[in-house]
Design a protein around this motif. Structure first.
Motif, PDB file in Angstrom:
ATOM      1  N   ALA A  42      41.191  36.882  51.382  1.00 27.80           N
ATOM      2  CA  ALA A  42      41.652  36.518  50.037  1.00 27.80           C
ATOM      3  C   ALA A  42      42.654  37.526  49.487  1.00 27.80           C
ATOM      4  O   ALA A  42      43.269  37.301  48.444  1.00 27.80           O
ATOM      5  CB  ALA A  42      40.465  36.414  49.088  1.00 27.80           C
ATOM      6  N   GLN A  82      48.712  35.820  40.626  1.00 24.89           N
ATOM      7  CA  GLN A  82      47.726  35.308  41.596  1.00 24.89           C
ATOM      8  C   GLN A  82      46.628  36.351  41.865  1.00 24.89           C
ATOM      9  O   GLN A  82      45.438  36.020  41.903  1.00 24.89           O
ATOM     10  CB  GLN A  82      48.449  34.961  42.902  1.00 24.89           C
ATOM     11  N   GLN A  94      42.694  35.893  40.937  1.00 30.52           N
ATOM     12  CA  GLN A  94      41.678  35.980  41.997  1.00 30.52           C
ATOM     13  C   GLN A  94      40.608  37.017  41.651  1.00 30.52           C
ATOM     14  O   GLN A  94      39.426  36.786  41.837  1.00 30.52           O
ATOM     15  CB  GLN A  94      42.338  36.378  43.325  1.00 30.52           C
ATOM     16  N   PHE A  97      33.020  32.518  44.767  1.00 29.68           N
ATOM     17  CA  PHE A  97      34.366  32.887  45.218  1.00 29.68           C
ATOM     18  C   PHE A  97      34.362  33.096  46.737  1.00 29.68           C
ATOM     19  O   PHE A  97      35.249  32.613  47.438  1.00 29.68           O
ATOM     20  CB  PHE A  97      34.834  34.161  44.504  1.00 29.68           C
TER      21      PHE A  97
END
Length: 349
Positions: A17, A225, A229, A240
């Protein structure tokens, strides 16, 4: 890794991620594929995700076989990775009880003492009972795993020397009052630091296999972003993480496959000569740069499922392997990584 384990321990931000910082991620993955590369030094601004990325790596690591109840994570089949006690049992043909655990990731706190790092010998017990009473330290826990030192440039030089010696030799020896105990300490040393807080001495920096430089992300879209996140992870870490289960598993499998393929991977002679030519032209002291570049290029080829190293593989890893080994010229304006790339293009053209 099971979700229950994640609940019991602190949930970790998923490696897949993480946005950007490709150089650091690549260096870490290559060291996991081939720990003999010699570790990574990550230098960058505050708040660029150095610690988050290194800790996320632990979540990707495959499981390993160990001898049950052994404080040194001894390998049940390889005598080189066994403690003295386990090796004696192995050589005597005794059955070794085995267990499986995830490859360990050990954090070394800045204020750690040498005893905490290396372990201590209980002299009183040794003298009164005639046994070698050893209390293992962090190096024992890190054997066959990763040892992470945040702000390594603020760590006492003596401790950095101890860590680098153990990382290079694969053994830790504790001596006190004429009693000496050694145990395997083969780990990937990962250090991180902020250049504003001081550089490492060149002779210590040279001992790290690779050197990744990371900066603050400049693109506004990417910054948004990253912020979104992080907010989503902080709000509900388990949900998540579930979104990244497949990508994490795929990357973990890719690392496992690469470790198997590494034994068959080859760098052709002509490329090996050119790597050494680049090191020579850049006046790199010693041969560590040549060795690490060859290893890193092979690890990258294996990671991408190939057994032959290409010139592109070498181009991608060589700045990471050499930039911290160049002699510093205060008047030079070119970045050390760009300097390595320029010489590469000249020799490989």
């Amino acid at each position: 890794m099971s979700e229950t384990m994640t609940v019991e321990s602190r949930p970790v931000f998923p490696f897949t991620a993480i946005v950007g910082q490709e150089e650091m991620k690549l260096a870490l993955i290559l060291n996991v594929i081939d720990p003999k590369i010699g570790g990574v030094m990550v230098m960058g601004d505050r708040g660029t995700g150095k610690s988050t990325t290194v800790r996320a790596l632990s979540d990707l690591l495959p499981d390993m076989q160990i001898v049950a109840n052994d404080p040194f994570n001894s390998d049940p089949t390889d005598p080189e990775l066994m403690s003295e006690e386990v090796r004696k049992k192995f050589q005597n043909g005794e059955a070794l009880e085995t267990a499986t655990k995830q490859i360990p990731m050990i954090d070394l706190p800045l204020g750690a003492t040498e005893d905490r790092v290396c372990g201590t010998i209980d002299i009183e017990k040794a003298l009164t009972e005639g046994v070698k009473a050893f209390e293992p330290g962090l190096l024992a826990s890190a054997n066959r795993g990763i040892l992470y030192v945040d702000e390594v440039n603020l760590l006492d030089d003596h401790l950095v020397d101890v860590l680098l010696d153990s990382a290079a030799s694969g053994w830790n020896t504790v001596e006190r009052e004429g009693i000496s105990i050694s145990h395997p300490a083969r780990f990937i040393l990962v250090g991180s630091g902020n250049p504003e807080e001081g550089e490492l001495r060149p002779q210590l920096l040279d001992r790290f296999g690779m050197h990744a430089e990371i900066g603050t992300v400049k693109e506004p879209d990417l910054r948004v972003q990253i912020v979104e996140q992080r907010a989503a992870f902080d709000e509900n870490p388990l949900d998540f993480r579930k979104n990244y289960t497949d990508s994490q598993q795929a990357l973990r499998q890719k690392i496992v496959d690469a470790r198997q393929l590494l034994k068959q991977t080859n760098v052709e002679y002509d490329f090996r000569v050119k790597i050494s030519q680049i090191c020579s032209e850049l006046n790199v002291d010693g041969l560590r740069g040549d060795i690490v570049t060859n290893r890193a290029a092979k690890a990258l080829a294996a990671f991408e499922g190939r057994t032959e190293v290409t010139a592109q593989d070498i181009f991608r890893v060589i700045p990471l392997c050499l930039r911290h080994r160049l002699r510093k010229d205060p008047l030079e304006t070119i970045d050390s990584g760009d300097k390595v790339r320029d010489i590469f293009k000249k020799i490989f053209s």
